[in-house]
Design an enzyme around this catalytic site. Structure first.
Site, PDB file in Angstrom:
ATOM      1  N   LYS A 194       0.181   3.758  -2.782  1.00 22.53           N
ATOM      2  CA  LYS A 194      -0.861   4.784  -2.787  1.00 22.53           C
ATOM      3  C   LYS A 194      -0.292   6.210  -2.651  1.00 22.53           C
ATOM      4  O   LYS A 194      -0.978   7.192  -2.962  1.00 22.53           O
ATOM      5  CB  LYS A 194      -1.875   4.502  -1.678  1.00 22.53           C
ATOM      6  CG  LYS A 194      -2.657   3.203  -1.868  1.00 22.53           C
ATOM      7  CD  LYS A 194      -3.629   2.992  -0.739  1.00 22.53           C
ATOM      8  CE  LYS A 194      -4.471   1.726  -0.950  1.00 22.53           C
ATOM      9  NZ  LYS A 194      -3.701   0.474  -0.804  1.00 22.53           N
ATOM     10  N   LYS A 227       2.709   6.859   5.278  1.00 21.69           N
ATOM     11  CA  LYS A 227       1.904   5.747   4.782  1.00 21.69           C
ATOM     12  C   LYS A 227       2.549   4.398   5.109  1.00 21.69           C
ATOM     13  O   LYS A 227       3.760   4.240   4.986  1.00 21.69           O
ATOM     14  CB  LYS A 227       1.732   5.877   3.253  1.00 21.69           C
ATOM     15  CG  LYS A 227       0.767   4.864   2.673  1.00 21.69           C
ATOM     16  CD  LYS A 227      -0.641   5.200   3.113  1.00 21.69           C
ATOM     17  CE  LYS A 227      -1.642   4.144   2.659  1.00 21.69           C
ATOM     18  NZ  LYS A 227      -1.592   2.885   3.461  1.00 21.69           N
ATOM     19  N   SER A 283      -6.207   3.415   3.892  1.00 16.88           N
ATOM     20  CA  SER A 283      -5.568   2.704   2.786  1.00 16.88           C
ATOM     21  C   SER A 283      -6.561   1.844   2.015  1.00 16.88           C
ATOM     22  O   SER A 283      -6.367   0.632   1.832  1.00 16.88           O
ATOM     23  CB  SER A 283      -4.431   1.829   3.330  1.00 16.88           C
ATOM     24  OG  SER A 283      -3.669   1.330   2.255  1.00 16.88           O
ATOM     25  N   SER A 286       0.796  -1.234   0.000  1.00 13.23           N
ATOM     26  CA  SER A 286       0.000   0.000   0.000  1.00 13.23           C
ATOM     27  C   SER A 286       0.826   1.280   0.000  1.00 13.23           C
ATOM     28  O   SER A 286       0.287   2.381  -0.169  1.00 13.23           O
ATOM     29  CB  SER A 286      -0.941  -0.004   1.215  1.00 13.23           C
ATOM     30  OG  SER A 286      -1.934  -0.984   1.065  1.00 13.23           O
TER      31      SER A 286
END
Length: 674
Positions: A349, A513, A413, A346
């Site tokens: 992203k 993130k 997410s 993820s």
């Protein structure tokens, strides 16, 4: 009594010769050679004053002289008209013969007028004698009258020693004297040639002449020449002519008021070239003044860099996977592990959000445009939720703004929202993936490959060093930074949703993130701010491929990557240090006007260099963004920034003018070479 009047006159002149010659001992009586030699030399030996007196002696009004020798007069007139130039030439070329005997009557007669002229020149130096002779000219004439035994040929009234030649009576007649080149028995009188125009007036005291250094010229003045004097009454008045080279030079000097001396020639050359040079200087000066002046520039005079003492800092790096830490504007603080590509999960992203905000920028506080929720987003939620995929509930037609969609993408997410934003931005997942790859190449991420917007695919790979480049660019977007620093938010259909990055808010962490998957293991890219030397310094890091240490609490891949990242963050913040290199008000450079003018600039605040041991930090002066340095400004005007470090995270300190900035002077414009 049988002699002609002319011969009587010559005899009388010869008798007076010793007396007149005694007055001027400097002129000896010339010796006369026999008649043949006299014929060749006598005429040329006669000087100019004697010729003038002969002309004056020729009186056309006395019939005795004319009737006695008519043939001689006729021959004289003819010779006068035919040979004026020859006689003048012979007179100049033939020297006088001072040794001619006095017994020769013709030679004595020729020298008599010369002796009289010299005597008159001596008397001219005495003003009183001049005045008396001018008032009583007849006294000297009576003293020279002939005796009763001598026939009177004519009233000669010749000037005596008491009267100067310049003041001789105007009506004084004289008998013609026979030419010396004729035999005694053929006496004749020749008329003198007409001389050049009169000379300028004689200075007081007279000019040099036969009469002496200070006497007169010995020739009668123009006023003393009768209008009708001359042979046969046809000769005109004559003026004295220069007899020596010195007199000729004096006349030329008088006629030329400013003779061309070497000094005058040099002066004329100086004036000529000076005028040309002045014109050239004026033209060049005008061109220099009209030329555009250069654009001013900032010049830094301080140290170009500062190096912190000590060796490489010892950070708490994870023992597995790979990690990297960097300080924007200063460089990479360190790196651990390999630099091979690994799955991102993820963390992918971050690129998705970066492209959406780049293509659809938002300001802080704005919600942005609406993002239509399609059926594909709903289907992705319905199929992903049972499989344990990270998804968020959405409904078709739901009013979802760009800002809300970014929150769902970065905080919890959501994979289905990542694909939704990709289709909204590029039209399809494939088109968006192409954007992702081209953007990565533009950021210098040479070891990164994107294959999907969410990172669910294990084929989306990168390195810790490449991810530092991406998060540095993304953290410059205020909205992006705001979203990733949010611990939690309230989603429309999902309620309160926490941030998967539980480090946010602790140890200065401001995002960004997480990413975990079976293939990728535990990944985290983070950002923290640390107060160093009174200013907030951003620190960025990436920790990838962190494995789980067990199955218990805190041993999973997400817990392990958060734990390893926190340890690294704390050690990195402790490695930073600050050093003040410039004080407020210190001169750090100057404004160069391009023509030699320098105006100092000073720092408006203390300059604290932030770094770590062994780091070398660069410093430079740069103009204000989007502006050029002005040509004129008042003291205190901010004209640029002192930049410490490099890149987007470099520290900037404004600099201002210490004194007023003015345009280059006229002298600087005239003397410029470029």
């Amino acid at each position: 009594m049988g002699e002609s009047p002319d011969r009587s006159q010559r005899t009388a002149g010869a008798e007076r010769e010793p007396e007149r010659a005694g007055n001027d001992p400097a002129v000896p009586a010339p010796d006369v050679e026999p008649a043949p030699e006299i014929e060749e030399a006598t005429e040329s030996s006669v000087d100019m004053p004697t010729r003038v007196l002969r002309t004056l002696d020729a009186d056309p009004e006395k019939p005795e002289a004319e009737s006695t020798e008519p043939e001689a007069d006729t021959e004289t007139e003819a010779d006068t008209e035919a040979e004026p130039e020859a006689e003048a030439s012979e007179a100049e070329e033939a020297p006088e013969d001072p040794e001619a005997p006095e017994a020769e009557t013709d030679a004595a007669e020729e020298e008599a007028p010369e002796a009289e002229a010299e005597a008159e020149a001596d008397e001219e130096a005495q003003p009183e004698a001049v005045e008396e002779s001018a008032e009583e000219p007849t006294d000297s004439v009576e003293a020279d009258e002939p005796t009763a035994d001598e026939p009177v040929a004519e009233d000669t009234d010749e000037p005596t020693a008491d009267a100067p030649a310049d003041e001789a009576p105007a009506a004084e007649p004289a008998a013609e004297a026979p030419a010396a080149d004729e035999p005694d028995d053929e006496d004749e009188t020749r008329a003198m040639p007409v001389f050049p125009p009169p000379l300028p007036p004689t200075p007081p005291g007279g000019s040099r002449g036969p009469g002496g250094a200070g006497g007169g010229s010995g020739a009668p003045s123009p006023e003393a020449v009768p209008a009708g004097a001359g042979a046969m009454g046809t000769a005109t008045a004559v003026m004295p002519s220069p007899e020596t080279t010195a007199e000729a030079m004096d006349i030329l000097a008088t006629l030329s008021s400013r003779p061309m001396t070497p000094a005058r020639i040099a002066l004329r050359r100086i004036r000529l070239w000076g005028t040309l040079l002045l014109a050239l200087v004026i033209v060049l000066g005008t061109a220099q003044l009209l030329r555009p002046i250069p654009t001013p520039t900032l010049q830094y005079t301080g140290e170009q860099s500062f190096t912190f003492s000590g060796g490489t800092p010892n950070l708490q790096w994870p023992t597995a996977g790979q990690a990297a830490v960097a300080v924007p504007g200063l460089g990479v603080l360190g790196h651990s592990g390999s630099d091979n590509q690994v799955p991102l999960a993820s963390v992918t992203k971050v690129m998705t959000a970066y492209i959406v905000l780049r293509d659809h920028p938002l300001k802080v506080g704005d919600q942005g445009p609406m993002v239509p929720v399609d059926q594909a987003a709903v289907n992705d939620y319905n199929t992903g939720k049972p499989q344990g995929e990270s998804v968020m509930k959405v409904s078709v037609g739901e009013p979802l703004t760009e800002y809300q969609a970014l929150q769902l993408l970065l905080i919890p997410s959501a994979n289905n929202v990542a694909r939704l934003l990709g289709r909204w931005d590029a039209g399809s997942d494939a088109a968006f993936v192409q954007k992702m790859q081209s953007t990565a190449a533009g950021l210098g991420m040479t070891k990164t490959v994107y294959t999907d917007p969410s990172g669910l695919d294990a084929t989306t790979k990168s390195t810790a060093n490449d991810q530092l480049k991406l998060i540095e660019a993304a953290m410059q977007m205020p909205v992006f930074k705001e979203v990733v620093s949010t611990p939690s938010f309230n989603a429309a259909e999902n309620g309160v949703t926490p941030n998967t990055n539980t480090l946010v808010g602790s140890n200065g962490v401001v995002g960004i993130k997480t990413g975990t998957s079976t293939a990728a293991l535990g990944n985290l890219v983070w950002a923290a701010e640390q107060n160093v030397g009174g200013s907030q310094q951003l620190i960025l890091g990436a920790v990838l491929s962190q494995p789980a240490t067990g199955t218990g609490p805190g041993q999973g891949i997400l817990a392990q990557v958060l734990q390893k990242s926190q340890q690294l963050i704390v050690s990195a913040e402790g490695a930073l240090q600050s050093h003040t290199v410039i004080k407020k008000g210190d001169v750090v450079g100057y404004v160069d006007d391009g023509l030699g003018g320098h105006t100092p600039v000073v720092a408006t605040a203390d300059v604290n260099v932030i770094g770590w041991s062994g780091l070398s930090v660069t410093m430079s002066l740069q103009p204000l963004t989007g502006q050029s340095v002005p040509h004129t400004a008042t003291a205190g005007t901010t004209v640029g920034n002192l930049v410490v470090g490099s890149g987007a995270g470099a520290q900037t300190i404004p600099v201002a003018l210490q004194s007023a900035l003015s345009t280059p002077s006229v002298g600087a414009k005239l003397t410029r070479l470029t």
